[in-house]
Scaffold this motif. Structure first.
Motif, short mmCIF file in Angstrom:
data_model
loop_
_atom_site.label_atom_id
_atom_site.label_comp_id
_atom_site.label_asym_id
_atom_site.label_seq_id
_atom_site.Cartn_x
_atom_site.Cartn_y
_atom_site.Cartn_z
N UNK A 63 -5.53 2.12 1.79
CA UNK A 63 -4.34 2.41 1.00
C UNK A 63 -3.91 1.15 0.23
N UNK A 64 -4.71 0.73 -0.74
CA UNK A 64 -4.40 -0.53 -1.42
C UNK A 64 -3.12 -0.43 -2.24
N UNK A 65 -2.20 -1.32 -1.96
CA UNK A 65 -0.95 -1.43 -2.71
C UNK A 65 -1.16 -2.48 -3.80
N UNK A 66 -0.99 -2.13 -5.06
CA UNK A 66 -1.25 -3.10 -6.14
C UNK A 66 -0.50 -4.41 -5.96
N UNK A 67 0.70 -4.36 -5.40
CA UNK A 67 1.46 -5.60 -5.18
C UNK A 67 0.79 -6.47 -4.13
N UNK A 68 0.27 -5.83 -3.07
CA UNK A 68 -0.42 -6.59 -2.03
C UNK A 68 -1.74 -7.14 -2.57
N UNK A 126 -1.48 -9.40 4.95
CA UNK A 126 -2.13 -8.16 5.39
C UNK A 126 -1.51 -7.64 6.67
N UNK A 127 -1.29 -8.53 7.64
CA UNK A 127 -0.71 -8.11 8.92
C UNK A 127 0.68 -7.52 8.73
N UNK A 128 1.51 -8.21 7.95
CA UNK A 128 2.89 -7.73 7.74
C UNK A 128 2.93 -6.38 7.05
N UNK A 129 1.98 -6.15 6.14
CA UNK A 129 2.02 -4.92 5.35
C UNK A 129 1.32 -3.75 6.04
N UNK A 130 0.30 -4.02 6.85
CA UNK A 130 -0.55 -2.92 7.31
C UNK A 130 -0.71 -2.80 8.83
N UNK A 131 -0.24 -3.78 9.58
CA UNK A 131 -0.36 -3.68 11.04
C UNK A 131 0.95 -3.17 11.62
N UNK A 132 0.86 -2.17 12.49
CA UNK A 132 2.05 -1.72 13.21
C UNK A 132 2.45 -2.74 14.25
N UNK A 133 3.57 -2.50 14.94
CA UNK A 133 4.07 -3.49 15.90
C UNK A 133 3.06 -3.87 16.98
N UNK A 134 2.32 -2.89 17.50
CA UNK A 134 1.37 -3.18 18.57
C UNK A 134 0.20 -4.00 18.05
#
Length: 225
Positions: free
Chosen positions: A100-105, A136-144
């Motif tokens: 799910x590539x976000x252009x801003x990311x 990448x972690x902040x945008x795509x990783x859930x809390x766990x």
């Protein structure tokens, strides 16, 4: 030791213990001296206990009732497994970014890749690489997943990597490949870039620890410490 503002005291202790292991001042089976650490870092016992809990959770220390905290097995297998985990976990987040590539990311990662390409100073390269992973972690990783990534980063220490002067030439291609894979939506290639990068990091750390005499070379006779 003067305190570093903006850094949690627990994290200072974690970094200190990891550095003692990586420099051979603590070895497998050694008991850590909490009073000595408190005195050296100028901290109370509270953050030291918090750090011990984290390090035990991360598999670096083990505690024994009424006996204290001891360094777990630290050898070639530990280093390899740790980096395999890091590659797998960061690869999960990177594959999600490609799915799910976000252009801003993507733009942010492209900018950081350019920064990595243009800087040859080890400290600046490491800091930019750390920002890259955080984006990448902040945008795509859930809390766990984010918590697991943070836990394995304890043994990807800044102090070790800023002293490694070949960061740029060896590591840059993996970040370039990861950025390109995310941009074109290639999940497998994004994941693979993370796995390949951390495998290389594991080999580099092993070679350096053998050079320092902290670990023995594969096939070498055991050395009594």
């Amino acid at each position: 030791m003067p305190k570093k503002y903006g850094v949690k005291e627990k994290d200072l202790v974690v970094a200190h213990v990891v550095n003692l292991v990586l420099t051979g001042k603590l070895r497998s089976g050694d008991r850590i001296d909490r009073n000595e650490i408190a005195h050296e870092l100028g901290l109370s016992r509270v953050p030291i206990q918090e750090a011990v809990v984290q390090l035990e959770h991360d598999g670096i220390l083990s505690t024994r009732y009424h006996r204290g905290a001891f360094v777990e097995r630290f050898d070639e297998d530990f280093i390899r497994e740790h980096h395999e985990l890091h590659g797998f976990l960061t690869g999960m987040a990177s594959a999600r970014a490609a799915a799910e590539p976000d252009p801003r990311i993507v733009d942010r990662l492209t900018m950081l890749t350019e920064l990595l390409r243009s800087t040859r100073e080890s400290r600046a390269f490491h800091d930019a690489a750390w920002q890259y992973r955080s984006v990448i972690t902040d945008a795509y990783a859930g809390p766990r997943l984010a918590a697991l990534i943070r836990s394995v980063q304890a043994f990807i220490p800044r102090q070790f990597w800023v002293a490694y002067l070949s960061n740029h030439d060896e590591m840059l291609p993996y970040y370039e490949n990861e950025t390109a894979a995310i941009g074109r939506g290639d999940e497998a290639a994004a994941r693979g870039a993370c796995v390949d990068r951390t495998e290389l990091m594991g080999r580099i750390m092993l070679a350096e620890l053998v050079r320092r005499g902290v670990l023995r070379a594969a096939g070498a006779s055991p050395v009594a410490f």
